[in-house]
Design a protein around this motif. Structure first.
Motif, PDB file in Angstrom:
ATOM      1  N   GLU A 160       0.736  -0.926   0.012  1.00 19.27           N
ATOM      2  CA  GLU A 160      -0.159   0.015  -0.005  1.00 19.27           C
ATOM      3  C   GLU A 160       0.862   1.327   0.141  1.00 19.27           C
ATOM      4  N   ARG A 161       2.205   0.941   0.181  1.00 20.11           N
ATOM      5  CA  ARG A 161       3.265   2.334   0.000  1.00 20.11           C
ATOM      6  C   ARG A 161       3.915   2.148  -1.425  1.00 20.11           C
ATOM      7  N   LEU A 162       3.563   1.287  -2.099  1.00 18.84           N
ATOM      8  CA  LEU A 162       4.310   1.109  -3.484  1.00 18.84           C
ATOM      9  C   LEU A 162       3.441   1.672  -4.881  1.00 18.84           C
ATOM     10  N   TYR A 163       3.746   2.433  -5.476  1.00 18.97           N
ATOM     11  CA  TYR A 163       3.332   3.048  -6.546  1.00 18.97           C
ATOM     12  C   TYR A 163       4.006   2.664  -8.127  1.00 18.97           C
ATOM     13  N   ILE A 164       3.385   1.853  -8.684  1.00 18.38           N
ATOM     14  CA  ILE A 164       4.209   1.313  -9.833  1.00 18.38           C
ATOM     15  C   ILE A 164       3.541   2.252 -11.365  1.00 18.38           C
ATOM     16  N   ASP A 165       4.333   2.990 -12.012  1.00 15.11           N
ATOM     17  CA  ASP A 165       3.847   3.687 -13.089  1.00 15.11           C
ATOM     18  C   ASP A 165       4.478   3.023 -14.360  1.00 15.11           C
ATOM     19  N   PRO A 166       3.687   2.787 -15.131  1.00 15.94           N
ATOM     20  CA  PRO A 166       4.040   2.071 -16.699  1.00 15.94           C
ATOM     21  C   PRO A 166       4.641   3.114 -17.637  1.00 15.94           C
ATOM     22  N   ILE A 167       4.531   4.532 -17.435  1.00 15.72           N
ATOM     23  CA  ILE A 167       4.978   5.360 -18.084  1.00 15.72           C
ATOM     24  C   ILE A 167       4.385   5.517 -19.453  1.00 15.72           C
ATOM     25  N   ILE A 168       3.386   6.590 -19.448  1.00 12.18           N
ATOM     26  CA  ILE A 168       2.477   6.701 -20.801  1.00 12.18           C
ATOM     27  C   ILE A 168       3.270   7.559 -21.733  1.00 12.18           C
ATOM     28  N   LEU A 169       3.492   7.337 -22.975  1.00  8.48           N
ATOM     29  CA  LEU A 169       4.123   8.309 -23.838  1.00  8.48           C
ATOM     30  C   LEU A 169       2.895   8.965 -24.844  1.00  8.48           C
ATOM     31  N   PRO A 170       3.139   9.741 -25.309  1.00  7.96           N
ATOM     32  CA  PRO A 170       2.246  10.917 -25.889  1.00  7.96           C
ATOM     33  C   PRO A 170       1.694   9.864 -27.234  1.00  7.96           C
ATOM     34  N   VAL A 171       0.410   9.975 -27.262  1.00  6.71           N
ATOM     35  CA  VAL A 171      -0.227   9.127 -28.356  1.00  6.71           C
ATOM     36  C   VAL A 171       0.174   9.761 -29.716  1.00  6.71           C
ATOM     37  N   CYS A 173       3.099  10.563 -30.970  1.00  2.00           N
ATOM     38  CA  CYS A 173       4.158  10.106 -31.194  1.00  2.00           C
ATOM     39  C   CYS A 173       4.395   8.575 -31.167  1.00  2.00           C
ATOM     40  N   ALA A 174       3.492   7.993 -30.657  1.00  2.97           N
ATOM     41  CA  ALA A 174       3.572   6.202 -30.740  1.00  2.97           C
ATOM     42  C   ALA A 174       2.320   5.798 -30.341  1.00  2.97           C
ATOM     43  N   GLN A 175       1.322   5.674 -31.319  1.00  5.01           N
ATOM     44  CA  GLN A 175       0.025   5.417 -31.075  1.00  5.01           C
ATOM     45  C   GLN A 175      -0.317   4.055 -30.480  1.00  5.01           C
ATOM     46  N   GLU A 176       0.695   2.926 -30.740  1.00  8.81           N
ATOM     47  CA  GLU A 176       0.434   1.865 -29.903  1.00  8.81           C
ATOM     48  C   GLU A 176       0.581   1.844 -28.731  1.00  8.81           C
ATOM     49  N   GLN A 177       1.150   2.812 -28.046  1.00 12.92           N
ATOM     50  CA  GLN A 177       1.837   2.951 -26.711  1.00 12.92           C
ATOM     51  C   GLN A 177       0.393   2.628 -25.485  1.00 12.92           C
ATOM     52  N   PRO A 178      -0.589   3.812 -25.837  1.00 12.74           N
ATOM     53  CA  PRO A 178      -1.437   3.537 -24.650  1.00 12.74           C
ATOM     54  C   PRO A 178      -2.169   2.202 -24.638  1.00 12.74           C
ATOM     55  N   GLY A 179      -2.251   1.415 -25.675  1.00  9.59           N
ATOM     56  CA  GLY A 179      -2.678   0.020 -25.548  1.00  9.59           C
ATOM     57  C   GLY A 179      -1.890  -1.046 -24.859  1.00  9.59           C
ATOM     58  N   PHE A 180      -0.620  -0.704 -24.990  1.00  6.41           N
ATOM     59  CA  PHE A 180       0.391  -1.383 -24.317  1.00  6.41           C
ATOM     60  C   PHE A 180       0.444  -1.004 -22.762  1.00  6.41           C
ATOM     61  N   ILE A 181       0.158   0.145 -22.495  1.00  6.14           N
ATOM     62  CA  ILE A 181       0.095   0.773 -21.122  1.00  6.14           C
ATOM     63  C   ILE A 181      -1.102  -0.156 -20.390  1.00  6.14           C
ATOM     64  N   LEU A 182      -2.259  -0.212 -21.241  1.00 10.54           N
ATOM     65  CA  LEU A 182      -3.600  -0.993 -20.650  1.00 10.54           C
ATOM     66  C   LEU A 182      -3.242  -2.401 -20.382  1.00 10.54           C
ATOM     67  N   GLU A 183      -2.609  -3.019 -21.176  1.00 13.24           N
ATOM     68  CA  GLU A 183      -2.234  -4.274 -21.039  1.00 13.24           C
ATOM     69  C   GLU A 183      -1.215  -4.558 -19.774  1.00 13.24           C
ATOM     70  N   ALA A 184      -0.295  -3.503 -19.683  1.00 17.76           N
ATOM     71  CA  ALA A 184       0.631  -3.918 -18.922  1.00 17.76           C
ATOM     72  C   ALA A 184       0.102  -3.483 -17.320  1.00 17.76           C
ATOM     73  N   LEU A 185      -0.916  -2.596 -17.299  1.00 19.79           N
ATOM     74  CA  LEU A 185      -1.561  -2.408 -16.029  1.00 19.79           C
ATOM     75  C   LEU A 185      -2.375  -3.703 -15.881  1.00 19.79           C
ATOM     76  N   SER A 186      -3.099  -4.192 -16.681  1.00 23.46           N
ATOM     77  CA  SER A 186      -3.745  -5.468 -16.491  1.00 23.46           C
ATOM     78  C   SER A 186      -2.968  -6.630 -15.798  1.00 23.46           C
ATOM     79  N   GLN A 187      -1.608  -6.481 -16.073  1.00 24.92           N
ATOM     80  CA  GLN A 187      -0.848  -7.701 -15.654  1.00 24.92           C
ATOM     81  C   GLN A 187       0.001  -7.213 -14.219  1.00 24.92           C
ATOM     82  N   PHE A 188       0.311  -6.162 -14.160  1.00 24.88           N
ATOM     83  CA  PHE A 188       0.853  -5.539 -12.825  1.00 24.88           C
ATOM     84  C   PHE A 188      -0.009  -6.113 -11.679  1.00 24.88           C
ATOM     85  N   ARG A 189      -1.482  -6.117 -11.907  1.00 27.38           N
ATOM     86  CA  ARG A 189      -2.375  -6.428 -10.633  1.00 27.38           C
ATOM     87  C   ARG A 189      -2.149  -7.726 -10.447  1.00 27.38           C
TER      88      ARG A 189
END
Lengths: 267, 267
Positions: A160-171, A173-189
């Motif tokens: 509860e004191r750890l925050y993990i940030d997958p680093i969002i990149l500007p859409v 510049c790299a349009q596939e990145q937000p989708g990768f962030i969603l998938e990464a978040l799903s797995q971090f859980r």
């Protein structure tokens, strides 16, 4: 999925904004204190404190900012700087356990910051990157997150004191990145039970895009569906906050009533 | 995750709306044709056609609606009625392969409708419920979806002609339900490869709530993160469409440009 509502980290006290930069240089407390109070009123649970490039003596500037904010509010602070010595300067004067923002998955750096967080009863935000840079895919992000979670567990920092940030990149510049962030978040859980907090620095997704507010709030809701429970954002963006509150209600993390927006704001 | 952008099914030609009801009763084509053209202009890929309770002879009313719309547009139609004979009446006059809306997972009913869809080269929307009613949890929805997918596969309906709807319930009645919908959608995606289309009747989530548009668009974006690729919705709700288009861009299902909203609308 986290059961509590989103943790809002107000982004506005940052030397990259002109009003904040000017206030830091003039050591004028009023604009800073007003930004602190207004962000809390708008729903911020924590206040990010970032001197940016506003000062040639950033340690002193960080300490002044922390003290200035603490004169008007007990809201916990996020000490935001890539340099250890500036974080340490903030820690010397901070009254309430803060969130340290940030380290990454580089083992050497990670251990130093975990030790620091433990010593100061602080929380710690870790970016899923290491010496080889910001990952461009899902797997490298998950690998970094796994290193972060396991090191935190070994060293004894509660999730509860750890925050993990997958680093969002500007859409734009790299349009596939937000989708990768969603998938990464799903797995971090699934890296631990209970999971760490999952956080993004939201505004980055819309850097340089004309439709910033629309992109920010849409991205926030997408990320919330994937398990995000914290975000560094602009709490003055009413439409963003409305979307966030509504997503919390739909995810059953806040109680529905016909006046749920008003109820949230009068907490 | 589907790679193409959201399939928008315009909901406005429905006898439950006063203007449509009046037009059906008077057999006045103008309001219906205008609604058809305006919805297509606003982004509808299909037009839902529902006589509601507007007529004592719903088969005739359905046929009149279908013919009236077809006079002004080739956009495919969704024949929307719980009764088989009214769907059949629509099928007799429809020109382009329609979407049949709807059947459910009750095996007897499901097989009749699958046969009908196969005979008419139509697509088929199936609700994840059966004789025992609308499921209140995730697992029963997934069980129903599995029955639907496997029966469609056995009978030979291609997945690109199958739409599965987990049935959204109003958030003000059952606040845990939208979260269940997200979880169900996430699981539906893995029932076959390629997956069936995943669809919701969006407006139901906000029935009776004051903040309908905000709740609708937030729910849509959450569902899109979970794999939704089609929705029955009001394409005249500009903020809803903006959120949808932006989520498609963030999910890399539409190309980003600084004028992506305009680009979508001038397709």
């Amino acid at each position: 999925m986290p059961q509590s509502s989103m943790i809002v980290i107000g982004e506005r006290i940052n030397g990259m904004f002109r009003d904040v930069k000017r206030a830091i240089r003039k050591r004028d407390p009023e604009p800073i204190q007003q930004l602190a109070l207004d962000q809390v009123k708008a729903g911020a649970d924590l206040l990010d404190v970032n001197v940016g490039a506003a000062s040639s003596r950033p340690e002193k500037a960080m300490q002044w900012l922390v003290k200035t904010i603490q004169e008007v509010t007990d809201t916990p602070l996020t000490l935001d700087n890539p340099k250890l010595e500036i974080i340490q300067a903030g820690l010397e004067v901070v009254k309430h356990p803060p969130l340290i923002n940030s380290t990454n998955a580089d083992p050497e750096r990670l251990e130093i910051y975990l030790q620091l967080a433990l010593e100061h009863n602080a929380s710690l935000l870790c970016l899923t990157m290491d010496k080889s840079g910001v990952p461009q895919d899902v797997n490298r992000r998950v690998e970094c997150a796994a290193v972060i979670v396991s090191t935190a567990q070994v060293m004894g920092l509660p999730m509860e004191r750890l925050y993990i940030d997958p680093i969002i990149l500007p859409v734009n510049c790299a349009q596939e990145q937000p989708g990768f962030i969603l998938e990464a978040l799903s797995q971090f859980r699934y890296l631990s039970d209970p999971p760490p907090h999952l956080v993004v620095g939201l505004s980055n997704v819309s850097q340089g895009a004309p439709e910033r507010s629309l992109i920010n709030r849409t991205c926030l809701v997408l990320c919330m569906a994937a398990g995000l429970d914290a975000a560094i954002l602009d709490p003055f963006d009413t439409e963003l906050m409305d979307a966030m509150i509504t997503a919390d209600v739909l995810l059953n993390r806040q109680i529905y009533s016909d006046s749920y927006l008003k109820a949230y704001r009068s907490r």
